[in-house]
Scaffold this active site. Structure first.
Site, mmCIF file in Angstrom:
data_model
loop_
_atom_site.group_PDB
_atom_site.id
_atom_site.type_symbol
_atom_site.label_atom_id
_atom_site.label_comp_id
_atom_site.label_asym_id
_atom_site.label_seq_id
_atom_site.Cartn_x
_atom_site.Cartn_y
_atom_site.Cartn_z
ATOM 1 N N CYS A 1 0.887 -1.224 0.005
ATOM 2 C CA CYS A 1 -0.138 0.028 -0.032
ATOM 3 C C CYS A 1 0.756 1.196 0.061
ATOM 4 C CB CYS A 1 -0.985 0.215 1.192
ATOM 5 S SG CYS A 1 -2.095 -1.338 1.422
ATOM 6 N N GLY B 1 0.904 -0.313 -4.727
ATOM 7 C CA GLY B 1 -0.346 -1.128 -4.795
ATOM 8 C C GLY B 1 -1.157 -0.908 -5.758
ATOM 9 N N ASN C 1 -0.550 1.317 5.666
ATOM 10 C CA ASN C 1 0.383 0.407 4.898
ATOM 11 C C ASN C 1 0.968 -0.228 6.030
ATOM 12 O OD1 ASN C 1 3.654 1.452 3.598
ATOM 13 N ND2 ASN C 1 2.542 -0.545 3.284
ATOM 14 N N GLY C 2 0.860 -1.657 5.947
ATOM 15 C CA GLY C 2 1.709 -2.402 6.758
ATOM 16 C C GLY C 2 0.799 -3.800 7.125
ATOM 17 N N TYR D 1 13.747 -3.053 -3.500
ATOM 18 C CA TYR D 1 12.779 -3.133 -4.574
ATOM 19 C C TYR D 1 11.499 -2.305 -4.299
ATOM 20 C CZ TYR D 1 8.933 -5.558 -6.756
ATOM 21 O OH TYR D 1 7.834 -5.791 -7.530
#
Ligand code: SF4
Length: 465
Positions: free
Chosen positions: A5, A32, A106-107, A245
């Site tokens: 995300c 995302g 996010n997580g 990445y």
């Protein structure tokens, strides 16, 4: 491997905050691609528009013009917990009237199931299957009066990885979990403030980077300005894969442009795994910089052997079997004139399941490459991630099942070299102890044994010990 995300928030009275959020989400699309959403407030109520698809598929002039207000948050989703369906899109809105909030996450929360049960027993109902709704309801459930105190109450109960943007009727909050696993930064824009997963989103909307939000920090933005509150932290566990990445190379994390870090990873690979070759190339786009770094450090000429179709992202058009069989050909097109008869060093960011790399090697060989030497910017991935990255289960990770020579044979390369952990830390140029490196080492920053046992039971193939 997919990231889980991108989050964004903007407090800018008088600006078109929905449009700013749209363009910021556009810049964070790599984090995302399943769904996108924006929530705004005009001080009276929260409005949200979200749907499945890419940012450009979800929003149009009409939907953006309905999102009026002075404050907004936005979210791009790839699901790690909670399936990919419309009810799970974010931002999530919970509560009523002045006691409502919208949240973008996010997580991944490790103790989400336990908290879900506890909140259900207290009478909270859940509309989605996401851990993000658990966070939102946990904040609402706090006995504290003030929003900052409510958020800090929730932080003391949550275990895992979270970077959040939160919107209430009159305020924007940026929250980074105490481990600091996922990034979050703060910036300014004409008379206002922005919060984003990565600094590249700030650049694209003309905002200026101010600083990173620290692990354990809550940033509150209201008409009175910006305030910061910090929880005590014992340990940081910044995800080192953001450097390899996930994050874009034009983002700055921990004061370092990721492009420079990736150049250093390529240089490290050249030192650790030199080889006689005619051409070095990075698999586009994530390993392009590392390819340049390898070339500079080895004097092997740099070139392009694969071109990427950059518009091949997620689509709702299901390919038929014939198209599906084309596999990586949908994504990459080799350049035979560059490859024919050459000994090629190919740099890639990582090997996860080992399903794509053999196809890339095959594509290069069929285009005429005489030798293919794979070099990987990450050490072998032997353990799954529990902090918001959909990698694979342990049984699907090729390096958990095979040795490096076995992987080399499996992917069909002439040689294979992974960057060592030491080489990776040297490239990142920060102390090792501030990073999570669990997917390489199995040393998780917080206990995840329960989750691991469950995952093993769910996915262990019959007959394996
Ligand atoms: S396990 Fe790997 S991918 Fe997950 S947070 Fe840690 S370093 Fe990042």
């Amino acid at each position: 491997m997919r990231e889980s995300c991108g989050v964004f928030g903007v407090y800018a009275p008088g600006e078109d905050v929905a449009r700013l959020t749209f363009f910021a989400l556009f810049a964070l699309q790599h984090r995302g691609q399943e769904s996108a959403g924006i929530a705004t407030t005009d001080g009276g109520r929260l409005q949200v528009y979200a749907n499945m698809g890419l940012v450009s598929q979800v929003f149009d002039e009409d939907s953006l013009s309905q999102l009026a207000g002075d404050i907004a948050i936005g979210h791009n989703r790839y699901s790690t917990r909670g399936s990919s369906r419309l009810t799970n899109v974010q931002p999530i809105v919970v509560g009523r009237g002045s006691n409502s909030l919208a949240l973008a996450h996010n997580g991944n929360i490790i103790n989400a199931e336990h908290l879900h049960e506890e909140l259900t027993n207290q009478g909270y109902t859940f509309r989605t299957s996401t851990d993000s709704e658990v966070i939102a309801n946990l904040i609402l459930s706090s006995p504290e009066k003030d929003w900052v105190d409510k958020i800090r109450y929730a932080m003391r109960r949550l275990q895992g990885a979270y970077s959040l943007t939160i919107l209430t009727n009159h305020a924007l909050f940026g929250v980074r979990g105490p481990l600091g696993v996922r990034p979050l930064c703060l910036g300014t824009i004409d008379g206002g403030w922005v919060i984003a997963s990565e600094s590249c989103a700030l650049d694209h909307i003309g905002a200026n980077f101010t600083r990173e939000i620290e692990p354990g920090e809550v940033v509150s933005i209201t008409e009175n300005g910006v305030d910061s509150y910090r929880e005590e932290i014992d340990q940081k566990a910044i995800c080192i894969f953001e450097y390899i990445y996930f994050a874009r190379p034009d983002s700055v994390i921990n004061g370092r442009l990721l492009y420079s870090t990736r150049l250093a990873m390529g240089a490290g690979l050249a030192q650790e795994h030199p080889v006689e070759a005619d051409l070095v190339m990075g698999v586009p786009d994530s390993a392009t910089a590392a390819g340049i770094g390898y070339s500079r450090a080895s004097d092997v000429p740099l070139g392009e052997g694969l071109l990427k179709n950059r518009y091949v992202g997620r689509t709702f058009i299901e390919p038929d079997q014939r198209i599906r069989d084309l596999g990586v050909k949908l994504k990459f097109n080799p350049l035979p004139q560059m490859l024919d008869g050459k000994r090629v060093v190919v740099i890639d960011d990582s090997i996860v399941r080992g399903t794509t790399t053999p196809k890339v090697v095959g594509l290069l060989r069929r285009a005429g490459a005489k030798e293919v030497h794979m070099r990987i910017c990450a050490p072998p991935i032997r353990y799954p991630c529990f902090f918001g990255v959909d990698m694979a289960t342990r049984w699907e990770l090729i390096a958990a099942q095979k040795s490096v020579p076995e992987i080399r044979d499996f992917i069909g390369a002439d040689s294979l070299g992974y960057l060592s952990i030491e080489g990776l830390i040297k490239a990142v140029a920060l102390p090792r102890e501030i990073f999570c490196t669990a997917c390489f080492t199995g040393n998780y920053p917080i206990p995840v044994q329960l989750e691991m046992d469950k995952l093993a039971l769910e996915t262990k193939p019959a007959g394996r010990q």
